[in-house]
Scaffold this motif. Structure first.
Motif, short mmCIF file in Angstrom:
data_model
loop_
_atom_site.label_atom_id
_atom_site.label_comp_id
_atom_site.label_asym_id
_atom_site.label_seq_id
_atom_site.Cartn_x
_atom_site.Cartn_y
_atom_site.Cartn_z
N THR A 70 0.83 -1.21 0.00
CA THR A 70 0.00 0.00 0.00
C THR A 70 0.86 1.26 0.00
O THR A 70 0.60 2.21 -0.74
CB THR A 70 -0.93 0.00 1.22
N ALA A 71 1.92 1.26 0.81
CA ALA A 71 2.79 2.43 0.89
C ALA A 71 3.58 2.63 -0.40
O ALA A 71 3.76 3.77 -0.86
CB ALA A 71 3.73 2.27 2.08
N ILE A 72 4.04 1.54 -0.99
CA ILE A 72 4.81 1.65 -2.24
C ILE A 72 3.93 2.14 -3.37
O ILE A 72 4.31 3.04 -4.14
CB ILE A 72 5.46 0.29 -2.57
N HIS A 73 2.74 1.59 -3.49
CA HIS A 73 1.83 2.04 -4.56
C HIS A 73 1.45 3.50 -4.40
O HIS A 73 1.19 4.19 -5.41
CB HIS A 73 0.58 1.16 -4.57
N ALA A 74 1.42 3.99 -3.17
CA ALA A 74 1.07 5.40 -2.93
C ALA A 74 2.13 6.37 -3.47
O ALA A 74 1.86 7.57 -3.58
CB ALA A 74 0.87 5.64 -1.44
N LEU A 75 3.30 5.87 -3.82
CA LEU A 75 4.35 6.73 -4.38
C LEU A 75 4.10 7.04 -5.86
O LEU A 75 4.76 7.91 -6.43
CB LEU A 75 5.71 6.05 -4.25
N THR A 76 3.15 6.38 -6.49
CA THR A 76 2.84 6.64 -7.89
C THR A 76 2.42 8.10 -8.07
O THR A 76 1.61 8.63 -7.31
CB THR A 76 1.72 5.71 -8.38
N ASP A 77 3.00 8.74 -9.09
CA ASP A 77 2.68 10.14 -9.41
C ASP A 77 2.52 10.22 -10.93
O ASP A 77 3.49 10.44 -11.66
CB ASP A 77 3.80 11.06 -8.92
N LEU A 78 1.30 10.02 -11.40
CA LEU A 78 1.07 9.95 -12.83
C LEU A 78 1.42 11.25 -13.54
O LEU A 78 1.87 11.23 -14.70
CB LEU A 78 -0.39 9.57 -13.11
N ALA A 79 1.24 12.38 -12.89
CA ALA A 79 1.55 13.66 -13.51
C ALA A 79 3.03 13.78 -13.84
O ALA A 79 3.42 14.44 -14.80
CB ALA A 79 1.11 14.80 -12.60
N ARG A 80 3.87 13.13 -13.05
CA ARG A 80 5.32 13.15 -13.29
C ARG A 80 5.81 11.92 -14.05
O ARG A 80 7.01 11.78 -14.31
CB ARG A 80 6.07 13.24 -11.95
N GLY A 81 4.89 11.03 -14.40
CA GLY A 81 5.27 9.83 -15.12
C GLY A 81 5.93 8.78 -14.25
O GLY A 81 6.64 7.91 -14.75
N ILE A 82 5.67 8.83 -12.95
CA ILE A 82 6.25 7.88 -12.00
C ILE A 82 5.19 6.85 -11.65
O ILE A 82 4.10 7.20 -11.19
CB ILE A 82 6.73 8.59 -10.72
N THR A 83 5.50 5.59 -11.88
CA THR A 83 4.57 4.52 -11.51
C THR A 83 5.30 3.45 -10.70
O THR A 83 6.46 3.14 -10.95
CB THR A 83 3.94 3.85 -12.75
N LEU A 84 4.58 2.91 -9.72
CA LEU A 84 5.07 1.82 -8.87
C LEU A 84 4.08 0.68 -8.96
O LEU A 84 2.87 0.89 -8.80
CB LEU A 84 5.20 2.26 -7.41
N ASN A 85 4.60 -0.52 -9.21
CA ASN A 85 3.73 -1.69 -9.29
C ASN A 85 4.40 -2.86 -8.61
O ASN A 85 5.48 -3.30 -9.02
CB ASN A 85 3.43 -2.06 -10.74
N VAL A 86 3.77 -3.38 -7.56
CA VAL A 86 4.20 -4.64 -6.97
C VAL A 86 3.46 -5.72 -7.74
O VAL A 86 2.29 -5.99 -7.48
CB VAL A 86 3.91 -4.70 -5.46
#
Length: 392
Positions: free
Chosen positions: A227-243
């Motif tokens: 949950t904490a890792i996925h919350a780092l996703t920032d689509l506006a900056r093109g940053i995605t996190l996927n476990v």
């Protein structure tokens, strides 16, 4: 149009059937990233082609994954100081598919499309590079040494291929990476970077009914971290996190003593990599469930492909060459990673996805547009011939 150019373009047009035959043989050969023997079998096909066409080819042995091949047409370029002479063509021989996939799903043609594991990503690009090299070997005209790299582990982050690629980039005047052309006929001028990592969590086993309070759930900790890792996703900056992969536990009636998750990080700006990895490190170090411990390991990494002024000139040169070949090579940005990021980071002007056009890579529906093979080969040859005129 020079005599060399006319001869090269005519010969490439005559090789359509031979290109398809070579592609069929490659697609029907196993070549998953972890199948060293299979990837090397594809390499043997490349080496035989080079030998038949009088092209020098060197094998660079690798310990775990497919060996790298380095083919050269023309005299070697120097690498003294800032001297960059080599015109580099790149491609990877490995695919994402399991052993036996070519037997289950061999190369087939339906209409103007070919299907099969790795047909577009990127065995068609390898075939194109082979025939472009052969054309210049036969007719001459290249404004510098042509070097083609055929690596064996790109689909898993090039853990062994990266040093070979970076060494080549140091003497590269320009790099063309023959990943599949986009469905809109375009090429790729920018890509995200990626970090592929795994985190292992240690808990404590206990009977989930008779001694529940003595246990420490690694799976419970895994859930908090995801949950904490996925919350780092920032689509506006093109940053995605996927476990994207998880596992753990001992049995349904045991408090889980261990768990594991695998993380895919994608980013655009180079500075974002360290920022996000720092936040991931903090999440891994924190124990949401008291008593758990965790460790993070980076398993693979790609650098982003960024476009500088020199790379823009290469793109404009290629787009002009493509128009003469009958298609418009529109610029594309891709969230997928590739070896082209490594060469760009070394300062080599780089253009990616100049290979034949395909789509739906990494799936059973992967396809190649057969009518794109000759025009893409001709566009690449034209671009190489005009490097001097374009000031590249």
């Amino acid at each position: 149009m020079s005599t060399n150019e006319t001869a090269i373009l005519t010969w490439l047009a005559e090789q359509r059937g031979a290109m398809i035959d070579a592609l069929r043989a490659m697609v029907d050969t196993d070549g998953g990233s972890y199948d060293k023997a299979g990837v090397n079998a594809v390499g043997a096909q490349v080496a035989r082609f080079m030998a038949a066409n009088g092209i020098a080819v060197q094998t660079l042995p690798q310990s775990r994954f497919g060996d790298c091949l380095r083919a050269v047409v023309g005299g070697e370029g120097g690498n003294a100081g800032n001297d960059r002479q080599n015109i580099v063509l790149m491609g990877h021989r490995d695919t994402v598919f399991p052993k036996g996939e070519p037997q289950r799903r061999p190369f087939t043609i339906e209409g103007n499309r070919a299907y099969g594991p790795g047909v577009a990503d990127m065995k068609a690009g390898l075939v194109m590079n082979m025939f472009v090299l052969a054309a210049f070997q036969k007719f001459g005209g290249a404004p510098g040494p042509l070097v083609a790299l055929f690596t064996g582990d790109e689909e898993i982050g090039s853990p062994e291929g990266r040093p070979v690629i970076e060494a080549e980039a140091r003497s590269a005047r320009v790099v063309f990476n023959s990943e599949p052309g986009r469905p809109d006929q375009g090429v790729v001028t920018g890509r995200k970077g990626g970090v592929f990592s795994v985190f292992d969590i240690e808990g404590k086993a206990a009977h989930s009914g008779g001694n529940f309070e003595a246990g420490i759930s690694a799976i419970g900790e895994l859930a908090h971290k995801i949950t904490a890792i996925h919350a780092l996703t920032d689509l506006a900056r093109g940053i995605t996190l996927n476990v994207g992969l998880v596992q753990g536990g001992q049995s349904v009636n045991t408090v889980a003593p261990w768990a594991q998750g695998q993380i895919d990080l994608r980013y655009v700006e180079p500075a974002d990599r360290d920022e996000v990895m720092g936040k991931i490190d903090a999440i891994i170090a924190r124990s949401f469930v008291p008593g758990t411990k965790a460790k993070l390991t980076i398993r693979g990494e790609f650098l982003p492909l960024t476009q500088d002024n020199a790379s823009r000139r290469v793109y404009e040169l290629y787009r002009g060459a493509a128009r003469e070949a009958g298609f418009d090579a529109k610029p594309n940005f891709s969230g997928g990673c590739a070896d082209s990021g490594f060469t760009a980071a070394m300062g080599a002007p780089t253009l990616c996805a100049v290979g034949p056009v395909g789509g739906k890579a990494h799936s059973p529906e992967e396809y190649l547009e057969l009518d794109s093979i000759v025009p893409r080969a001709q566009a690449l040859a034209r671009a190489i011939l005009r490097l001097d005129a374009a000031g590249v």
